[in-house]
Motif scaffolding. Structure first.
Motif, PDB file in Angstrom:
ATOM      1  N   HIS A  97      36.127 -70.847  28.668  1.00 54.61           N
ATOM      2  CA  HIS A  97      35.797 -72.259  28.479  1.00 54.61           C
ATOM      3  C   HIS A  97      35.405 -72.822  29.838  1.00 54.61           C
ATOM      4  CE1 HIS A  97      37.253 -72.453  24.309  1.00 54.61           C
ATOM      5  NE2 HIS A  97      38.047 -71.481  24.717  1.00 54.61           N
ATOM      6  N   PHE A  98      34.233 -73.479  29.885  1.00 58.60           N
ATOM      7  CA  PHE A  98      33.671 -73.937  31.147  1.00 58.60           C
ATOM      8  C   PHE A  98      33.952 -75.404  31.419  1.00 58.60           C
ATOM      9  CE2 PHE A  98      30.314 -70.689  29.866  1.00 58.60           C
ATOM     10  CZ  PHE A  98      30.971 -69.650  30.489  1.00 58.60           C
ATOM     11  N   GLN A  99      33.919 -75.774  32.684  1.00 60.29           N
ATOM     12  CA  GLN A  99      34.101 -77.165  33.097  1.00 60.29           C
ATOM     13  C   GLN A  99      32.991 -78.042  32.524  1.00 60.29           C
ATOM     14  OE1 GLN A  99      34.162 -77.191  37.378  1.00 60.29           O
ATOM     15  NE2 GLN A  99      36.170 -76.224  37.488  1.00 60.29           N
ATOM     16  N   GLN A 100      31.786 -77.547  32.481  1.00 62.83           N
ATOM     17  CA  GLN A 100      30.631 -78.313  32.004  1.00 62.83           C
ATOM     18  C   GLN A 100      30.376 -78.056  30.516  1.00 62.83           C
ATOM     19  OE1 GLN A 100      29.105 -80.494  33.949  1.00 62.83           O
ATOM     20  NE2 GLN A 100      30.382 -79.906  35.686  1.00 62.83           N
ATOM     21  N   ASN A 101      31.430 -78.053  29.708  1.00 63.43           N
ATOM     22  CA  ASN A 101      31.330 -77.783  28.260  1.00 63.43           C
ATOM     23  C   ASN A 101      30.707 -76.418  27.992  1.00 63.43           C
ATOM     24  OD1 ASN A 101      32.511 -80.212  27.625  1.00 63.43           O
ATOM     25  ND2 ASN A 101      30.549 -81.280  27.440  1.00 63.43           N
ATOM     26  N   GLY A 102      30.922 -75.949  26.807  1.00 61.82           N
ATOM     27  CA  GLY A 102      30.401 -74.649  26.421  1.00 61.82           C
ATOM     28  C   GLY A 102      31.348 -73.526  26.799  1.00 61.82           C
ATOM     29  N   GLY A 103      30.913 -72.334  26.521  1.00 61.69           N
ATOM     30  CA  GLY A 103      31.734 -71.175  26.822  1.00 61.69           C
ATOM     31  C   GLY A 103      30.991 -69.891  26.525  1.00 61.69           C
ATOM     32  N   SER A 104      31.671 -68.807  26.679  1.00 60.69           N
ATOM     33  CA  SER A 104      31.123 -67.498  26.330  1.00 60.69           C
ATOM     34  C   SER A 104      32.253 -66.622  25.815  1.00 60.69           C
ATOM     35  CB  SER A 104      30.422 -66.853  27.524  1.00 60.69           C
ATOM     36  OG  SER A 104      31.346 -66.538  28.539  1.00 60.69           O
ATOM     37  N   ILE A 105      31.875 -65.584  25.080  1.00 66.30           N
ATOM     38  CA  ILE A 105      32.853 -64.707  24.424  1.00 66.30           C
ATOM     39  C   ILE A 105      32.518 -63.260  24.739  1.00 66.30           C
ATOM     40  CG2 ILE A 105      33.680 -63.899  22.165  1.00 66.30           C
ATOM     41  CD1 ILE A 105      33.084 -66.700  21.085  1.00 66.30           C
ATOM     42  N   LEU A 106      33.551 -62.473  24.878  1.00 67.64           N
ATOM     43  CA  LEU A 106      33.394 -61.020  24.904  1.00 67.64           C
ATOM     44  C   LEU A 106      34.629 -60.398  24.278  1.00 67.64           C
ATOM     45  CD1 LEU A 106      35.171 -59.710  27.465  1.00 67.64           C
ATOM     46  CD2 LEU A 106      33.322 -60.731  28.732  1.00 67.64           C
ATOM     47  N   TYR A 107      34.569 -59.123  24.003  1.00 71.00           N
ATOM     48  CA  TYR A 107      35.653 -58.397  23.339  1.00 71.00           C
ATOM     49  C   TYR A 107      35.979 -57.146  24.129  1.00 71.00           C
ATOM     50  CZ  TYR A 107      34.461 -61.234  19.283  1.00 71.00           C
ATOM     51  OH  TYR A 107      34.219 -62.301  18.435  1.00 71.00           O
ATOM     52  N   ILE A 108      37.249 -56.780  24.112  1.00 65.82           N
ATOM     53  CA  ILE A 108      37.651 -55.453  24.567  1.00 65.82           C
ATOM     54  C   ILE A 108      38.319 -54.787  23.380  1.00 65.82           C
ATOM     55  CG2 ILE A 108      37.835 -56.049  27.008  1.00 65.82           C
ATOM     56  CD1 ILE A 108      40.886 -56.117  26.660  1.00 65.82           C
ATOM     57  N   TYR A 109      38.168 -53.482  23.270  1.00 66.05           N
ATOM     58  CA  TYR A 109      38.725 -52.781  22.116  1.00 66.05           C
ATOM     59  C   TYR A 109      38.772 -51.282  22.367  1.00 66.05           C
ATOM     60  CZ  TYR A 109      33.752 -52.046  21.050  1.00 66.05           C
ATOM     61  OH  TYR A 109      32.430 -51.711  21.105  1.00 66.05           O
ATOM     62  N   THR A 110      39.458 -50.609  21.468  1.00 63.94           N
ATOM     63  CA  THR A 110      39.485 -49.146  21.496  1.00 63.94           C
ATOM     64  C   THR A 110      38.695 -48.630  20.296  1.00 63.94           C
ATOM     65  OG1 THR A 110      41.543 -49.042  20.245  1.00 63.94           O
ATOM     66  CG2 THR A 110      41.732 -49.056  22.640  1.00 63.94           C
ATOM     67  N   GLN A 111      38.138 -47.455  20.491  1.00 63.84           N
ATOM     68  CA  GLN A 111      37.422 -46.788  19.413  1.00 63.84           C
ATOM     69  C   GLN A 111      37.417 -45.298  19.727  1.00 63.84           C
ATOM     70  OE1 GLN A 111      33.117 -47.557  18.974  1.00 63.84           O
ATOM     71  NE2 GLN A 111      33.617 -48.234  16.912  1.00 63.84           N
ATOM     72  N   ARG A 112      38.007 -44.531  18.840  1.00 67.51           N
ATOM     73  CA  ARG A 112      38.113 -43.077  19.017  1.00 67.51           C
ATOM     74  C   ARG A 112      38.679 -42.709  20.393  1.00 67.51           C
ATOM     75  NH1 ARG A 112      32.623 -42.963  17.983  1.00 67.51           N
ATOM     76  NH2 ARG A 112      32.317 -43.791  15.915  1.00 67.51           N
ATOM     77  N   ASN A 113      39.807 -43.333  20.744  1.00 64.20           N
ATOM     78  CA  ASN A 113      40.523 -43.077  21.997  1.00 64.20           C
ATOM     79  C   ASN A 113      39.714 -43.382  23.258  1.00 64.20           C
ATOM     80  OD1 ASN A 113      42.878 -42.243  20.662  1.00 64.20           O
ATOM     81  ND2 ASN A 113      41.982 -40.221  20.323  1.00 64.20           N
ATOM     82  N   GLN A 114      38.702 -44.222  23.146  1.00 60.21           N
ATOM     83  CA  GLN A 114      37.930 -44.688  24.293  1.00 60.21           C
ATOM     84  C   GLN A 114      38.077 -46.207  24.375  1.00 60.21           C
ATOM     85  OE1 GLN A 114      36.240 -42.619  26.423  1.00 60.21           O
ATOM     86  NE2 GLN A 114      37.023 -40.920  25.224  1.00 60.21           N
ATOM     87  N   TYR A 115      37.853 -46.768  25.547  1.00 66.71           N
ATOM     88  CA  TYR A 115      38.006 -48.209  25.754  1.00 66.71           C
ATOM     89  C   TYR A 115      36.642 -48.831  26.041  1.00 66.71           C
ATOM     90  CZ  TYR A 115      42.856 -46.856  26.214  1.00 66.71           C
ATOM     91  OH  TYR A 115      44.098 -46.343  25.985  1.00 66.71           O
TER      92      TYR A 115
END
Length: 140
Positions: A97-115
């Motif tokens: 969440h940014f000071q000047q409104n708005g934001g961005s999203i990302l994800y972290i996850y596992t899949q088949r024992n990899q990150y």
């Protein structure tokens, strides 16, 4: 005999043309770079799973999280084409969440024992287990 020789030459030319096209397509895939906000632009980070949500507002923790996510100037040739990861095991959503409104999203996850770290409509990046765990500790 000349007809068979001509057919062989044409077949070889076609084969080499196909190989060159495949090589060209594989070598010219776009490279994606992770786009993270600057620490001073972020007022808070929301880290969540399906069941747990944690708000991070401490400047030091925000710096640490961004530092971990930056890694070594992450680049990839694997494109993200969805709003969220597909077939991910326990995805963790990270919202800036940014000071000047708005934001961005990302994800972290596992899949088949990899990150992985995925920035929607940008790229999918490999991360280490330690990097994953240093963010996951907030919600797991």
């Amino acid at each position: 005999m000349d007809r068979q020789k001509s057919i062989r030459i044409i077949a070889i030319i076609i084969f080499l043309t196909v190989i060159a096209m495949v090589f060209f397509l594989l070598m010219n895939k776009e490279t994606y770079s992770l786009n993270l906000p600057k620490t001073e632009e972020v007022t808070r980070i929301m880290i969540s799973t399906d069941t747990v949500k944690k708000e991070v507002t401490s400047i030091e923790e925000i710096k640490d999280i961004i530092y971990v996510l930056e890694g070594n100037e992450r680049t990839t040739k694997k494109e993200s084409i969805n709003d969220s990861p597909v077939n991910a095991e326990t995805p963790i959503k990270i919202e800036f969440h940014f000071q000047q409104n708005g934001g961005s999203i990302l994800y972290i996850y596992t899949q088949r024992n990899q990150y992985y770290l995925e920035q929607p409509y940008n790229g999918v990046y490999r991360i280490s287990g330690d990097e994953y765990n240093s963010i996951a500790k907030y919600v797991l």
